[in-house]
Write a protein that holds these residues in place. Structure first.
Motif, PDB file in Angstrom:
ATOM      1  N   TYR A 161       0.817  -1.213   0.000  1.00 42.39           N
ATOM      2  CA  TYR A 161       0.000   0.000   0.000  1.00 42.39           C
ATOM      3  C   TYR A 161       0.856   1.272   0.000  1.00 42.39           C
ATOM      4  CZ  TYR A 161      -3.943  -3.080   0.915  1.00 42.39           C
ATOM      5  OH  TYR A 161      -4.902  -4.069   0.809  1.00 42.39           O
ATOM      6  N   GLY A 162       2.168   1.093  -0.158  1.00 42.66           N
ATOM      7  CA  GLY A 162       3.059   2.249  -0.283  1.00 42.66           C
ATOM      8  C   GLY A 162       3.354   2.978   1.010  1.00 42.66           C
ATOM      9  N   LEU A 163       3.234   2.284   2.157  1.00 43.95           N
ATOM     10  CA  LEU A 163       3.431   2.938   3.447  1.00 43.95           C
ATOM     11  C   LEU A 163       4.864   2.756   3.952  1.00 43.95           C
ATOM     12  CD1 LEU A 163       0.144   1.904   5.307  1.00 43.95           C
ATOM     13  CD2 LEU A 163       0.526   3.807   3.734  1.00 43.95           C
ATOM     14  N   ASP A 164       5.438   3.798   4.540  1.00 40.82           N
ATOM     15  CA  ASP A 164       6.735   3.701   5.203  1.00 40.82           C
ATOM     16  C   ASP A 164       6.575   2.977   6.541  1.00 40.82           C
ATOM     17  OD1 ASP A 164       8.064   5.004   3.182  1.00 40.82           O
ATOM     18  OD2 ASP A 164       8.045   6.955   4.155  1.00 40.82           O
ATOM     19  N   ILE A 165       7.649   2.280   6.960  1.00 40.56           N
ATOM     20  CA  ILE A 165       7.578   1.450   8.166  1.00 40.56           C
ATOM     21  C   ILE A 165       8.777   1.727   9.069  1.00 40.56           C
ATOM     22  CG2 ILE A 165       7.311  -0.905   9.037  1.00 40.56           C
ATOM     23  CD1 ILE A 165       6.704  -1.720   6.101  1.00 40.56           C
ATOM     24  N   ALA A 166       8.521   1.815  10.366  1.00 43.34           N
ATOM     25  CA  ALA A 166       9.585   2.000  11.366  1.00 43.34           C
ATOM     26  C   ALA A 166       9.641   0.788  12.282  1.00 43.34           C
ATOM     27  CB  ALA A 166       9.326   3.263  12.186  1.00 43.34           C
ATOM     28  N   ALA A 167      10.790   0.628  12.961  1.00 45.22           N
ATOM     29  CA  ALA A 167      10.956  -0.449  13.943  1.00 45.22           C
ATOM     30  C   ALA A 167      12.043  -0.042  14.935  1.00 45.22           C
ATOM     31  CB  ALA A 167      11.300  -1.765  13.262  1.00 45.22           C
ATOM     32  N   PHE A 168      12.274  -0.890  15.954  1.00 45.39           N
ATOM     33  CA  PHE A 168      13.115  -0.522  17.088  1.00 45.39           C
ATOM     34  C   PHE A 168      14.258  -1.509  17.314  1.00 45.39           C
ATOM     35  CE2 PHE A 168       9.042   1.432  17.697  1.00 45.39           C
ATOM     36  CZ  PHE A 168       9.332   2.665  18.240  1.00 45.39           C
ATOM     37  N   VAL A 169      15.363  -0.962  17.837  1.00 41.20           N
ATOM     38  CA  VAL A 169      16.501  -1.784  18.275  1.00 41.20           C
ATOM     39  C   VAL A 169      16.814  -1.434  19.727  1.00 41.20           C
ATOM     40  CG1 VAL A 169      17.464  -1.951  15.957  1.00 41.20           C
ATOM     41  CG2 VAL A 169      18.218  -0.107  17.466  1.00 41.20           C
ATOM     42  N   PRO A 170      17.424  -2.358  20.476  1.00 40.15           N
ATOM     43  CA  PRO A 170      17.740  -2.093  21.884  1.00 40.15           C
ATOM     44  C   PRO A 170      19.052  -1.334  22.045  1.00 40.15           C
ATOM     45  CG  PRO A 170      18.391  -4.307  21.329  1.00 40.15           C
ATOM     46  CD  PRO A 170      17.758  -3.736  20.082  1.00 40.15           C
ATOM     47  N   ALA A 171      19.280  -0.811  23.244  1.00 41.69           N
ATOM     48  CA  ALA A 171      20.576  -0.259  23.643  1.00 41.69           C
ATOM     49  C   ALA A 171      20.959  -0.926  24.960  1.00 41.69           C
ATOM     50  CB  ALA A 171      20.501   1.253  23.809  1.00 41.69           C
ATOM     51  N   LYS A 172      22.258  -0.934  25.271  1.00 41.16           N
ATOM     52  CA  LYS A 172      22.719  -1.622  26.479  1.00 41.16           C
ATOM     53  C   LYS A 172      22.942  -0.676  27.652  1.00 41.16           C
ATOM     54  CE  LYS A 172      24.914  -5.426  23.982  1.00 41.16           C
ATOM     55  NZ  LYS A 172      26.156  -6.195  23.746  1.00 41.16           N
ATOM     56  N   TYR A 173      23.119   0.618  27.381  1.00 39.83           N
ATOM     57  CA  TYR A 173      23.571   1.557  28.410  1.00 39.83           C
ATOM     58  C   TYR A 173      22.522   1.786  29.498  1.00 39.83           C
ATOM     59  CZ  TYR A 173      25.299   5.955  30.419  1.00 39.83           C
ATOM     60  OH  TYR A 173      25.732   6.937  31.274  1.00 39.83           O
ATOM     61  N   LYS A 174      21.366   2.279  29.127  1.00 37.12           N
ATOM     62  CA  LYS A 174      20.278   2.473  30.094  1.00 37.12           C
ATOM     63  C   LYS A 174      18.994   1.918  29.497  1.00 37.12           C
ATOM     64  CE  LYS A 174      22.052   6.351  32.798  1.00 37.12           C
ATOM     65  NZ  LYS A 174      21.776   7.694  33.352  1.00 37.12           N
ATOM     66  N   LYS A 175      18.680   0.695  29.920  1.00 35.03           N
ATOM     67  CA  LYS A 175      17.480   0.040  29.412  1.00 35.03           C
ATOM     68  C   LYS A 175      16.248   0.620  30.097  1.00 35.03           C
ATOM     69  CE  LYS A 175      20.008  -4.259  28.581  1.00 35.03           C
ATOM     70  NZ  LYS A 175      19.947  -4.279  27.127  1.00 35.03           N
ATOM     71  N   ARG A 176      15.136   0.620  29.386  1.00 28.96           N
ATOM     72  CA  ARG A 176      13.947   1.265  29.925  1.00 28.96           C
ATOM     73  C   ARG A 176      13.295   0.454  31.035  1.00 28.96           C
ATOM     74  NH1 ARG A 176       8.297   1.870  26.993  1.00 28.96           N
ATOM     75  NH2 ARG A 176       7.988   0.079  28.359  1.00 28.96           N
ATOM     76  N   PRO A 177      12.956   1.115  32.155  1.00 28.22           N
ATOM     77  CA  PRO A 177      12.228   0.448  33.234  1.00 28.22           C
ATOM     78  C   PRO A 177      10.809   0.092  32.756  1.00 28.22           C
ATOM     79  CG  PRO A 177      13.217   2.512  33.978  1.00 28.22           C
ATOM     80  CD  PRO A 177      13.310   2.504  32.490  1.00 28.22           C
ATOM     81  N   PRO A 178      10.085  -0.793  33.460  1.00 32.16           N
ATOM     82  CA  PRO A 178      10.541  -1.470  34.680  1.00 32.16           C
ATOM     83  C   PRO A 178      11.253  -2.802  34.421  1.00 32.16           C
ATOM     84  CG  PRO A 178       8.232  -1.917  34.338  1.00 32.16           C
ATOM     85  CD  PRO A 178       8.641  -0.998  33.217  1.00 32.16           C
ATOM     86  N   ILE A 179      11.139  -3.355  33.226  1.00 29.48           N
ATOM     87  CA  ILE A 179      11.697  -4.691  32.969  1.00 29.48           C
ATOM     88  C   ILE A 179      13.196  -4.634  32.714  1.00 29.48           C
ATOM     89  CG2 ILE A 179      11.498  -6.772  31.563  1.00 29.48           C
ATOM     90  CD1 ILE A 179       9.005  -6.116  33.203  1.00 29.48           C
ATOM     91  N   LYS A 180      13.641  -3.608  32.012  1.00 32.12           N
ATOM     92  CA  LYS A 180      15.062  -3.396  31.696  1.00 32.12           C
ATOM     93  C   LYS A 180      15.681  -4.592  30.977  1.00 32.12           C
ATOM     94  CE  LYS A 180      15.931  -0.096  35.431  1.00 32.12           C
ATOM     95  NZ  LYS A 180      16.814   0.272  36.560  1.00 32.12           N
ATOM     96  N   ALA A 181      14.977  -5.089  29.961  1.00 36.05           N
ATOM     97  CA  ALA A 181      15.478  -6.221  29.182  1.00 36.05           C
ATOM     98  C   ALA A 181      15.641  -5.858  27.710  1.00 36.05           C
ATOM     99  CB  ALA A 181      14.536  -7.419  29.322  1.00 36.05           C
ATOM    100  N   GLY A 182      15.723  -4.559  27.429  1.00 37.32           N
ATOM    101  CA  GLY A 182      15.872  -4.118  26.044  1.00 37.32           C
ATOM    102  C   GLY A 182      14.534  -3.932  25.363  1.00 37.32           C
TER     103      GLY A 182
END
Length: 348
Positions: A161-182
């Protein structure tokens, strides 16, 4: 093409978040993902959000904000400049279609869960596809990220349908709470660096890649900012015994031959640029994803540089110069004619 994420009310101060935005801008990173609905946030959440929105506007960064129906009605969105608003949950297809017709920013849909039937429903309700894009979820809990196969399947629907797509990668320095697993989109990226995971996503058809976690380190951010669609960047750990000539060859920009071996990435660049004799050293069993350079015993092949995609026996004519194992997912995607260069651990 590249972006970071910032989160209000989750243990990182407003000042640190703004500094992170400024660092990213200096490195040429132009996109920001901001979540406007996280259950675990503190009481200052909305105040911090307003300050972050102002900082993003001041830095002229492109903003995609993630929002649920609940917060959509709480925040005065008309006061801020959004490039895209990601509708997470609570919105009907009819509402999505209406929003795509009437607003100045794009509507961003959940690429991980939306079905093609939903897109058809949005179109039938007069949704404006030119004002719609998509982004995949990130997955805080270990073992729950998407498979590569499913991501590609979903991408193919949106690309149709011609749509742009985004996605995510983790970082190791400060993982997001509360799970902190990337916060990766793909599960196999959970313990990879942003540098490697981002390149993998681009090769899988993703248009925009965000670091999902709360904060990348300075080194992670610098490496991430160097990602390009044109040249693979392969992090390696070199063997301490290699010669200066071998190190010089590693630092060249390489091009994979049009006729590489079945289990090799084979540089057509290195052998043409050899300047000094290469002595035999580190002639051990060649492990998978080792980087090798042929020594003078291989006669006219001296200087031939390869990345191995399987194990091979030891050969006195071939030196093992580095380990590229941490880049395995992107090594497997290098095709004939592709350009690549190495990032040597410890190099600036």
């Amino acid at each position: 093409m590249l972006g970071i994420s910032v989160y209000a009310g989750l243990g990182i101060s407003l000042e640190e978040n703004i500094k992170y935005l400024e660092e990213a801008k200096k490195l040429g990173i132009e996109n920001v993902f901001l979540s406007l609905h996280i259950p675990e946030v503190n009481n200052n959440f909305l105040d911090e959000i307003r300050e972050l929105l102002l900082a993003i506007k001041r830095l002229n960064l492109n903003l995609t904000a993630d929002i649920s129906k609940k917060y959509f009605e709480k925040i005065e969105l008309n006061k801020f400049n959004f490039d895209a608003l990601r509708l997470d949950f609570g919105f009907t297809n009819q509402e999505i279609a209406e929003l795509s017709q009437n607003i100045d920013y794009k509507i961003n849909l959940n690429a991980s869960t939306l079905k093609e039937s939903d897109l058809k429903s949005i179109i039938a309700a007069a949704g404006n596809l030119e004002n719609i894009e998509a982004s995949h979820n990130y997955y805080p809990r270990e073992e729950t990220g998407l498979s590569e196969k499913l991501l590609v399947k979903k991408n193919n629907i949106f690309k149709k349908y011609g749509l742009d797509i985004a996605a995510f990668v983790p970082a190791k320095y400060k993982k997001r709470p509360p799970i902190k697993a990337g916060l990766p989109t793909i599960e196999k990226h959970r313990f990879l660096t942003p540098l490697v995971a981002a390149q993998d996503l681009l090769k899988l058809g993703i248009d925009k890649v965000y670091i999902g976690d709360s904060r990348a380190s300075k080194e992670e951010l610098i490496d991430f900012s160097a990602v390009t669609r044109d040249i693979f960047i392969i992090p390696i750990k070199i063997n301490e015994e290699i010669s200066q000539e071998e190190k010089r060859l590693l630092r060249l920009t390489h091009k994979n031959r049009q006729d590489p071996g079945e289990y090799l990435i084979r540089s057509e660049t290195a052998r043409k640029n050899i300047k000094k004799r290469i002595k035999p050293v580190n002639n051990n069993k060649r492990f998978k994803y080792s980087v090798t350079i042929d020594n003078h015993k291989y006669q006219r092949y001296e200087g031939d540089l390869n990345i191995l995609k399987k194990e091979y026996p030891a050969d006195k004519k071939i030196n093992i110069v580095a380990d590229a194992g941490k880049a395995a997912v992107i090594i497997e995607k290098i095709k004939e004619g592709d350009k690549f260069k190495f990032k040597i651990k410890g190099d600036d």
